[in-house]
Design a protein around this motif. Structure first.
Motif: not given
Length: 108
Positions: A17-21, A36-40, A90-96
């Motif tokens: 899912t997108p990361y929403v700050l 908010s800021i949404t990173i796709p 952010v990295m953990q959210h996207f699995g990086i």
């Protein structure tokens, strides 16, 4: 006969899912208007580039994509610890990152 794999498996597997700050953000920041800021979800190319970027700033810039212009000014509002936590989240959210490398990927 070699084992075969379906491309659909990769495009349908491990959906993220997108990361929403969420704000509030510093006065005058454009994201305050929407809250908010949404990173796709990064593309496969962004994922590979982020994995090999070699630094937190480059990784965050690559993953943020078009949202970088909103993320960049926030870095001035955080101390080093805050930036480290943001990048890690952010990295953990996207699995990086190191903890999320594919099996057999070897060291960086």
């Amino acid at each position: 006969m070699p084992k075969t794999f379906k491309f659909d498996r990769y495009s349908n597997e491990a959906r993220r899912t997108p990361y929403v700050l969420e704000g509030p953000f510093p006065d005058g920041h454009p994201a305050n208007e929407v809250g908010s800021i949404t990173i796709p979800v990064p593309s496969g190319r962004q994922y590979i580039e982020a994995e090999t970027a070699g630094g937190s700033a480059a990784t965050l810039r690559i993953v943020s994509g078009e949202q970088w212009e909103q993320i960049d000014p926030l870095l001035d509002e955080l101390d080093a610890g805050g930036v480290i936590e943001l990048v890690k989240d952010v990295m953990q959210h996207f699995g990086i990152g190191e903890d999320n490398r594919p099996p057999g990927a070897g060291p960086r």
